[in-house]
Enzyme design. Structure first.
Site, PDB file in Angstrom:
ATOM      1  N   ASP A 174       0.904  -1.149   0.000  1.00  0.00           N
ATOM      2  CA  ASP A 174       0.000   0.000   0.000  1.00  0.00           C
ATOM      3  C   ASP A 174       0.937   1.190   0.000  1.00  0.00           C
ATOM      4  O   ASP A 174       1.582   1.485   1.018  1.00  0.00           O
ATOM      5  CB  ASP A 174      -0.874   0.000   1.261  1.00  0.00           C
ATOM      6  CG  ASP A 174      -1.816   1.195   1.284  1.00  0.00           C
ATOM      7  OD1 ASP A 174      -1.511   2.228   0.642  1.00  0.00           O
ATOM      8  OD2 ASP A 174      -2.860   1.108   1.943  1.00  0.00           O
ATOM      9  N   HIS A 175       1.058   1.865  -1.141  1.00  0.00           N
ATOM     10  CA  HIS A 175       2.154   2.839  -1.237  1.00  0.00           C
ATOM     11  C   HIS A 175       1.967   4.019  -0.287  1.00  0.00           C
ATOM     12  O   HIS A 175       2.910   4.747  -0.006  1.00  0.00           O
ATOM     13  CB  HIS A 175       2.381   3.292  -2.688  1.00  0.00           C
ATOM     14  CG  HIS A 175       1.338   4.217  -3.203  1.00  0.00           C
ATOM     15  ND1 HIS A 175       0.193   3.781  -3.787  1.00  0.00           N
ATOM     16  CD2 HIS A 175       1.272   5.567  -3.202  1.00  0.00           C
ATOM     17  CE1 HIS A 175      -0.543   4.816  -4.124  1.00  0.00           C
ATOM     18  NE2 HIS A 175       0.087   5.918  -3.791  1.00  0.00           N
ATOM     19  N   HIS A 237      -5.837   2.859   1.402  1.00  0.00           N
ATOM     20  CA  HIS A 237      -5.129   4.041   1.913  1.00  0.00           C
ATOM     21  C   HIS A 237      -5.865   4.701   3.084  1.00  0.00           C
ATOM     22  O   HIS A 237      -5.263   5.052   4.099  1.00  0.00           O
ATOM     23  CB  HIS A 237      -4.941   5.082   0.811  1.00  0.00           C
ATOM     24  CG  HIS A 237      -4.396   4.524  -0.464  1.00  0.00           C
ATOM     25  ND1 HIS A 237      -3.433   3.539  -0.499  1.00  0.00           N
ATOM     26  CD2 HIS A 237      -4.675   4.809  -1.762  1.00  0.00           C
ATOM     27  CE1 HIS A 237      -3.155   3.255  -1.773  1.00  0.00           C
ATOM     28  NE2 HIS A 237      -3.894   4.008  -2.544  1.00  0.00           N
TER      29      HIS A 237
END
Ligand code: NAP
Length: 477
Positions: A174-175, A237
């Site tokens: 999950d960047h 996010h």
């Protein structure tokens, strides 16, 4: 400190968009900063029948353009690290060839297998990697999003991968977790004695978590139309931002201690029982010369896909009982932000001494990384108070080279640190909480609310807050 981990990074999907735009540029940046082990090797893998030279030529054409401040000498060295193998995920023999390549260097400390491919390839790739002996403890498998489209599909992916790899070998990307601003929440809360005593229902009136984009779906209409804002942004996010904001103090900073506390937050979310009131979906409509979503390239004109979501969540635990957490995201909104807002309750004397200026903390992850604290100060020449902001610019406060999220995450995988990656139970808990919303919307005759492109979003979401006497940040003074 010199980079310690001698690695092979096997990059599946090496010819794809993500590899070219993000992953290879990120690896170059790590290389140029001296943060990769000198012997570390990158092995690009995809179907195309390229030779090493042809692949390097493609990388030079398609990836180099996404790198700022490139230096020719560093690039030439970077190329030395790169090799290429044509492999079809459907072909077992191709995996034997891959194993031969990897086994040429038996002394590596880590073999990172990054699956930057469609999720349908995760299960067959893992099965064939294992059959070729590429699932020993030093092998780490990286899974790109999307990890499922609902609870059942997420479970299936996790089960398929778990058949061949241990949980501590699996790195789910999950960047957002690679963003310094988000990581800073834990030291801000648990490394200072200033905030934590106030970080609870006794002092906080409401919390808002927003990811807003000014862009529409651009050329990604086909992908977006089967995805929508909830799957694209909320389940991953926004839930992670919520976890970092609401979690209890972890026993230590070890990955599982932090992940245990994040999991408890997700498991404490009250089920969304009144979905039409608690989960508002919207879609941008044409305005000010901008297309509406339904006019975008490759989007069906009668699409009901949501480009905006606002959710009123509640966490059922002693710290947060009764505090609304408003979560929202949307495309084609008035500004580009990712931020967490804590609105404090007014002074207990109800403004008898000074007019109420409720305190507020705004933690921004983008476009700038800042912490802004709203306080009351004395107006000059008067006893009145006026609101003022104390601003902490994190880029100035902690000087140093700031890596892009993907660079940091890649270095973390190479070094075997799981902190910035999601554990299976966290993701499944997030899907368990949100899947009923998707099911409700799929069955509902009521279409998404329309909002003008370039606006602050859906009016009904404003009304949802107003019911509680709350306002979105842009409406507060
Ligand atoms: P893409 O441009 O379509 O690239 C797909 C890659 O998979 C290509 O390298 C392709 O190789 C390879 N591939 C396809 N079939 C294969 C097979 N049978 N065997 C081996 N390799 C095969 O996709 P992408 O945009 O890079 O996205 C990759 C994944 O990351 C997707 O799951 C996507 O949802 C996710 N993701 C993408 C982005 C983004 O910004 N692009 C952001 C976040 C997540 P050939 O070209 O050689 O056929």
């Amino acid at each position: 400190m010199k980079p310690q981990t001698n690695f092979d990074l096997v990059l599946f999907g090496a010819t794809g968009d993500l590899a070219m735009r993000k992953l290879l540029p990120a690896l170059y940046q790590a290389h140029a900063a001296g943060l990769l082990h000198p012997q570390g090797r990158i092995l690009g893998v995809s179907r195309s029948k390229f030779s090493r030279e042809e692949f390097l030529a493609k990388v030079g054409r398609d990836s180099k353009i996404h790198i700022k401040n490139i230096e020719d000498a560093a690039w030439a060295q970077f190329e030395q690290r790169i090799d290429y193998l044509s492999l079809d995920v459907g072909e077992a023999a191709d995996f034997s060839a891959l194993a031969d390549k990897v086994n040429q260097r038996p002394d590596t400390d880590a073999v990172v297998v990054y699956l930057s491919t469609a999720p349908k390839f995760f299960a067959p790739a893992c099965e064939k990697l294992a059959a070729a002996g590429l699932n020993a403890p030093k092998v780490r498998i990286v899974l790109e999003k999307p990890l499922g489209t609902d609870l059942a599909s997420c479970r299936k992916i996790n089960e398929d991968v778990a058949a061949y790899f241990q949980e501590n070998q699996i790195y789910r990307i999950d960047h957002y977790l690679g963003k310094e601003g988000l990581q800073n929440l834990l030291p801000l809360r648990f490394g200072n004695s200033l905030f934590e005593p106030l970080w609870n229902k006794d002092y906080i009136q409401s919390v808002q978590i927003t990811i807003a984009e000014t862009l529409g779906v651009e050329e990604r209409g086909e992908f977006y139309d089967i995805t929508g804002a909830l799957r694209d942004m909320v389940q991953n996010h926004i839930v992670q931002m919520l976890c970092f904001t609401a979690m209890e103090r972890p026993k230590s900073l070890a990955a599982d201690d932090v992940r245990d506390e994040k999991l408890k937050v997700i498991q404490s979310l009250k089920p969304l029982n009144d979905i039409d009131k608690q989960a508002i979906r919207g879609q941008y409509a044409p305005s000010a010369g901008l297309n509406g979503y339904a006019q975008e390239h490759k989007v069906p004109v009668d699409s009901r896909t949501e480009t905006y979501v606002a959710i009123k969540a509640e966490i059922d635990n002693p710290r947060w009982a009764g505090v609304p957490f408003y979560l929202r995201t949307g495309k084609r909104l008035a500004g580009r932000t990712a931020e967490i807002v804590l609105n404090f309750k007014p002074q207990p004397d109800d403004g008898k001494l000074y007019a109420a200026v409720p305190n507020r903390i705004v933690i921004s992850l983008q476009p700038q990384e800042t912490v802004r604290v709203r306080l009351a100060v004395k107006a000059v020449g008067s006893d009145r108070t006026v609101p003022a902001e104390m601003v902490l610019d994190l880029a100035q406060a902690a000087a140093g080279r700031r890596a892009e999220a993907y660079e940091l995450l890649l270095r973390e995988v190479i070094d075997g640190r799981l902190n910035l990656f999601n554990r299976r139970d966290e993701l499944e808990a997030a899907w368990a909480w949100l899947t009923p919303v998707l099911e409700h919307w799929a069955a509902s005759p009521v279409p998404p609310h329309l909002y003008p492109a370039g606006s602050h979003g859906v009016e009904a979401a404003r009304a949802m807050l107003a019911e509680n006497g709350d306002l979105w940040l842009e409406e507060q003074d």
